[in-house]
Write a protein that holds these residues in place. Structure first.
Motif, PDB file in Angstrom:
ATOM      1  N   LYS B  21     -33.524  42.966 -25.772  1.00 31.13           N
ATOM      2  CA  LYS B  21     -34.144  44.119 -26.047  1.00 31.13           C
ATOM      3  C   LYS B  21     -35.817  43.881 -25.573  1.00 31.13           C
ATOM      4  N   HIS B  22     -36.052  42.821 -26.067  1.00 26.94           N
ATOM      5  CA  HIS B  22     -37.405  42.251 -25.869  1.00 26.94           C
ATOM      6  C   HIS B  22     -37.700  41.832 -24.449  1.00 26.94           C
ATOM      7  N   VAL B  23     -36.862  41.236 -23.767  1.00 23.00           N
ATOM      8  CA  VAL B  23     -37.068  41.259 -22.360  1.00 23.00           C
ATOM      9  C   VAL B  23     -37.089  42.437 -21.530  1.00 23.00           C
ATOM     10  N   LEU B  24     -36.105  43.360 -21.814  1.00 22.82           N
ATOM     11  CA  LEU B  24     -36.089  44.776 -21.315  1.00 22.82           C
ATOM     12  C   LEU B  24     -37.405  45.542 -21.122  1.00 22.82           C
ATOM     13  N   ILE B  25     -38.052  45.378 -22.476  1.00 26.31           N
ATOM     14  CA  ILE B  25     -39.166  46.250 -22.752  1.00 26.31           C
ATOM     15  C   ILE B  25     -40.254  45.621 -21.727  1.00 26.31           C
ATOM     16  N   LYS B  26     -40.256  44.187 -21.715  1.00 30.02           N
ATOM     17  CA  LYS B  26     -41.418  43.480 -20.969  1.00 30.02           C
ATOM     18  C   LYS B  26     -41.099  43.656 -19.504  1.00 30.02           C
ATOM     19  N   THR B  27     -40.000  43.816 -19.084  1.00 29.33           N
ATOM     20  CA  THR B  27     -39.825  43.878 -17.696  1.00 29.33           C
ATOM     21  C   THR B  27     -39.731  45.343 -16.942  1.00 29.33           C
ATOM     22  N   SER B  28     -39.127  46.228 -17.964  1.00 25.58           N
ATOM     23  CA  SER B  28     -38.692  47.381 -17.451  1.00 25.58           C
ATOM     24  C   SER B  28     -37.916  47.529 -16.293  1.00 25.58           C
ATOM     25  N   ASN B  29     -36.924  46.478 -16.288  1.00 25.62           N
ATOM     26  CA  ASN B  29     -36.101  46.585 -15.071  1.00 25.62           C
ATOM     27  C   ASN B  29     -34.846  45.800 -15.359  1.00 25.62           C
ATOM     28  N   VAL B  30     -33.779  46.799 -15.546  1.00 26.30           N
ATOM     29  CA  VAL B  30     -32.568  46.039 -16.082  1.00 26.30           C
ATOM     30  C   VAL B  30     -31.948  44.912 -15.587  1.00 26.30           C
ATOM     31  N   ASN B  31     -31.847  44.923 -13.947  1.00 29.03           N
ATOM     32  CA  ASN B  31     -31.364  43.899 -13.279  1.00 29.03           C
ATOM     33  C   ASN B  31     -32.256  42.518 -13.684  1.00 29.03           C
ATOM     34  N   ASP B  32     -33.538  42.799 -13.538  1.00 28.80           N
ATOM     35  CA  ASP B  32     -34.354  41.709 -13.554  1.00 28.80           C
ATOM     36  C   ASP B  32     -34.356  40.974 -15.022  1.00 28.80           C
ATOM     37  N   ALA B  33     -34.310  41.755 -15.863  1.00 31.85           N
ATOM     38  CA  ALA B  33     -34.194  41.619 -17.410  1.00 31.85           C
ATOM     39  C   ALA B  33     -32.957  40.747 -17.945  1.00 31.85           C
ATOM     40  N   GLN B  34     -31.483  41.128 -17.089  1.00 33.67           N
ATOM     41  CA  GLN B  34     -30.371  40.579 -17.302  1.00 33.67           C
ATOM     42  C   GLN B  34     -30.346  39.107 -16.878  1.00 33.67           C
ATOM     43  N   ASP B  35     -31.046  38.891 -15.621  1.00 36.01           N
ATOM     44  CA  ASP B  35     -31.231  37.718 -15.116  1.00 36.01           C
ATOM     45  C   ASP B  35     -32.071  36.640 -16.025  1.00 36.01           C
ATOM     46  N   ILE B  36     -33.163  37.160 -16.486  1.00 36.13           N
ATOM     47  CA  ILE B  36     -33.972  36.563 -17.373  1.00 36.13           C
ATOM     48  C   ILE B  36     -33.266  36.128 -18.581  1.00 36.13           C
ATOM     49  N   VAL B  37     -32.559  37.242 -19.186  1.00 29.82           N
ATOM     50  CA  VAL B  37     -31.931  36.744 -20.497  1.00 29.82           C
ATOM     51  C   VAL B  37     -31.027  35.474 -20.249  1.00 29.82           C
ATOM     52  N   GLN B  38     -30.117  35.810 -19.256  1.00 28.45           N
ATOM     53  CA  GLN B  38     -29.161  34.493 -18.886  1.00 28.45           C
ATOM     54  C   GLN B  38     -29.985  33.333 -18.694  1.00 28.45           C
ATOM     55  N   ASP B  39     -31.140  33.121 -18.005  1.00 27.94           N
ATOM     56  CA  ASP B  39     -31.903  31.985 -17.881  1.00 27.94           C
ATOM     57  C   ASP B  39     -32.506  31.426 -19.428  1.00 27.94           C
ATOM     58  N   VAL B  40     -32.911  32.343 -20.135  1.00 32.07           N
ATOM     59  CA  VAL B  40     -33.352  32.052 -21.580  1.00 32.07           C
ATOM     60  C   VAL B  40     -32.213  31.191 -22.354  1.00 32.07           C
ATOM     61  N   PHE B  41     -31.240  31.995 -22.449  1.00 32.09           N
ATOM     62  CA  PHE B  41     -30.166  31.405 -23.213  1.00 32.09           C
ATOM     63  C   PHE B  41     -29.579  30.103 -22.511  1.00 32.09           C
ATOM     64  N   TYR B  42     -29.599  30.113 -21.376  1.00 30.50           N
ATOM     65  CA  TYR B  42     -29.288  28.617 -20.610  1.00 30.50           C
ATOM     66  C   TYR B  42     -30.246  27.599 -21.006  1.00 30.50           C
ATOM     67  N   ASP B  43     -31.504  27.648 -20.812  1.00 32.53           N
ATOM     68  CA  ASP B  43     -32.460  26.810 -21.364  1.00 32.53           C
ATOM     69  C   ASP B  43     -32.339  26.369 -22.656  1.00 32.53           C
ATOM     70  N   PHE B  44     -31.966  27.479 -23.640  1.00 30.69           N
ATOM     71  CA  PHE B  44     -31.883  26.964 -25.027  1.00 30.69           C
ATOM     72  C   PHE B  44     -30.545  26.139 -25.097  1.00 30.69           C
ATOM     73  N   TYR B  45     -29.592  26.507 -24.303  1.00 31.59           N
ATOM     74  CA  TYR B  45     -28.400  25.747 -24.575  1.00 31.59           C
ATOM     75  C   TYR B  45     -28.693  24.162 -24.268  1.00 31.59           C
ATOM     76  N   LYS B  46     -29.295  24.045 -23.044  1.00 35.84           N
ATOM     77  CA  LYS B  46     -29.694  22.904 -22.603  1.00 35.84           C
ATOM     78  C   LYS B  46     -30.399  22.145 -23.706  1.00 35.84           C
ATOM     79  N   HIS B  47     -31.338  22.714 -24.212  1.00 36.73           N
ATOM     80  CA  HIS B  47     -32.239  21.949 -25.358  1.00 36.73           C
ATOM     81  C   HIS B  47     -31.342  21.862 -26.339  1.00 36.73           C
ATOM     82  N   TRP B  48     -30.392  22.832 -26.947  1.00 39.59           N
ATOM     83  CA  TRP B  48     -29.593  22.440 -28.080  1.00 39.59           C
ATOM     84  C   TRP B  48     -28.636  21.063 -27.817  1.00 39.59           C
TER      85      TRP B  48
END
Lengths: 351, 171
Positions: B21-48
């Motif tokens: 939700k946060h990313v969608l609001i900030k980008t106002s673009n569904v496709n871009d937001a979905q890509d960013i969300v994927q990257d966010v959780f992937y970075d978190f996974y690597k850190h974890w």
């Protein structure tokens, strides 16, 4: 409409893609086992060295020394640091706090902070140290006592990893109690934020005080700078977003402090010949919200009221239109004492 | 410390909605937001994976990772002028609630989302915010910095199109 398999932002599909990507890049839980076994042989050597070092360490701790490098004042002692308290006004300080809630070191994080002597605060209880720093910043002109409605002090607490909740609660309670009883701290709005070591490391990488980093949401402006404390809290949307993201508490100015500020302004206006009776009437039995509204109104009109009054006075003094030499001087004085002029460089106020 | 994938998935599921939700609001673009969300959780996974200790504040850390990605995103994209929105006629918004109920009762969620997927931005983001994240019109207006009446007008216009489209089809 709650379910997991939406076409948009599909939780399960995103997770599957994540694992696929990780597998493709060779990241998995199993690969970490190899790293773990490789570390074991080094651990034995490390243990021997650690034992030798501990004897040296124990000897030095019997003789605590105070050292002072530019911007960092600390005492070397056996007390472990359990938390970091960042104070951002501007200026910005970071206090390292021991398990007995005393200050082990203070880092002065910018040039303005270097102008304030904090060496005598080492070893002091952290709540008293915070109070002293705010008091000294006020004396130095970084907080405008004549109008503290828009002045914020951001206190960001970061606990070291693995510290017990009891120690955290003890520290937090100590600071909160001081916020309630301190006259200095109740003269400004204090924003208390709880952040973590991740935010602290990231802020350090960017060479920004952690409090400033956190209230900016970790995002710099286009020119690489961060919004000041005042700029962030002037924006209601920013404040709401902060509240949604972090554990944040904002104290409000006391009724007494606000009343004092308004009375000060009205006295100045009255001395300049302005009729302040209507404003005084509004202050009678006003609650905090009404006083804030009156503060905002008066702030906008203060300069105009003063100028109009002085203009009237000069017209009365020179009915035939002679050049009012005194009026020119009065205008200059009005500019210097302008209400809410927290930007005036003469007082040393910075943002 | 022994890592358990269930620990990561617990954090993932607990934070997915809010980060999306946060990313969608900030980008106002569904496709871009979905890509960013994927990257966010992937970075978190690597850190974890790499972290020896438990991550104490995963939600805040995820938010910060998201903000880093958004910062990069902003540098690449230019800000859209909100004046692209048409003027709204408040009289047309009066029956929005009824239209919403009617469309949602009659069409399956899949159908609705299929149609939303065909929309252009910002209509797409606004409808996703409404029907994927169940945001109120007021919330959407505040987060996207657009007048609430405009939001309602956009939603109503698109719902009416849906209604018209499917009233002539059997589904």
């Amino acid at each position: 409409m709650k379910r997991k398999n939406y076409q948009f932002f599909n939780e399960e599909e995103t997770l599957k893609s994540l694992y696929k990507r990780a597998h493709h890049e060779g990241l998995s839980l199993d690969s970490r086992k190899e790293e773990h076994f490789m570390k074991k042989s080094w651990l034995k050597m490390g243990a021997v060295l650690a034992l030798a070092a501990s004897f040296v360490f124990a000897y030095t701790q019997l003789n605590p020394q105070i050292t002072e490098n530019e911007g960092i004042v600390e005492v070397i002692s056996e007390k472990a640091v359990v938390a970091y308290i960042s104070i951002d006004i501007n200026p910005s300080f970071e206090l390292a706090v021991c398990n007995d809630d005393t200050v082990k070191s203070i880092e002065q994080l910018n040039d303005d902070a270097l102008s304030i002597d904090v060496s005598d605060l080492i070893g002091m209880d952290v709540d008293l140290a915070i109070e002293a720093i705010v008091a000294r910043a006020t004396e130095a002109g970084f907080i405008d006592l004549e109008d503290t409605v828009e002045d914020y002090v951001v206190i960001t607490s970061v606990m070291e990893d693995g510290i017990s909740e009891q120690i955290e609660l003890q520290l937090r309670t100590k600071i909160e109690e001081r916020l309630q009883i301190s006259e200095t701290l109740s003269s400004v709005k204090v924003v208390s934020i709880k952040a973590d070591m991740v935010a602290k490391f990231e802020a350090e990488e960017k060479e920004v005080p952690v409090g400033l980093y956190v209230i900016n949401g970790g995002i710099a402006q286009e020119d690489g700078t961060y919004l000041s404390v005042k700029e962030v809290f002037a924006n209601e949307n920013s404040v709401n977003e902060l509240k949604n993201t972090y554990q944040i508490n904002i104290t409000e100015l006391s009724l007494e402090q606000l009343t004092l500020t308004l009375q000060n302004w009205l006295e100045q206006l009255e001395a300049a010949g302005v009729d302040v009776s209507s404003y005084e009437a509004q202050m009678i039995d006003a609650d905090i919200n009404e006083l804030v509204t009156l503060h905002d109104t008066l702030k906008e009109t203060y300069t105009d009221l003063l100028s109009d009054s002085q203009l009237n006075q000069s017209e009365n003094a020179n009915p035939e239109g002679e050049k009012p030499e005194d009026a020119g001087n009065s205008s200059e004085n009005a500019g210097q004492s302008e209400a809410g002029s927290s930007q005036s460089s003469g007082s040393g106020k910075k943002n | 410390m022994k890592k358990n994938i269930e620990e990561f998935e617990t954090i993932y599921h607990a934070n997915y909605e809010i980060i999306s939700k946060h990313v969608l609001i900030k980008t106002s673009n569904v496709n871009d937001a979905q890509d960013i969300v994927q990257d966010v959780f992937y970075d978190f996974y690597k850190h974890w994976l790499k972290s020896e200790k438990a991550i104490e504040y995963p939600s805040a850390y995820l938010k910060q990772i998201a903000n880093h990605h958004l910062s990069s995103y902003y540098h690449q994209k230019s800000h859209e002028d909100s004046s692209q929105f048409e003027d709204t006629n408040l009289n047309q918004i009066a029956d929005l609630h009824n239209i919403e109920n009617e469309v949602i009762d009659e069409l399956t969620l899949d159908l609705i989302f299929n149609e939303i997927n065909l929309l252009k931005e910002p209509d797409k983001s606004i409808l996703v915010a409404r029907y994927r994240f169940d945001m109120t019109f007021k919330e959407i207006a505040e987060q996207f910095n657009i007048a609430e009446s405009t939001i309602k007008s956009i939603v109503q216009r698109n719902l009416l199109k849906l209604k018209e489209k499917f009233s002539s089809k059997s589904y």
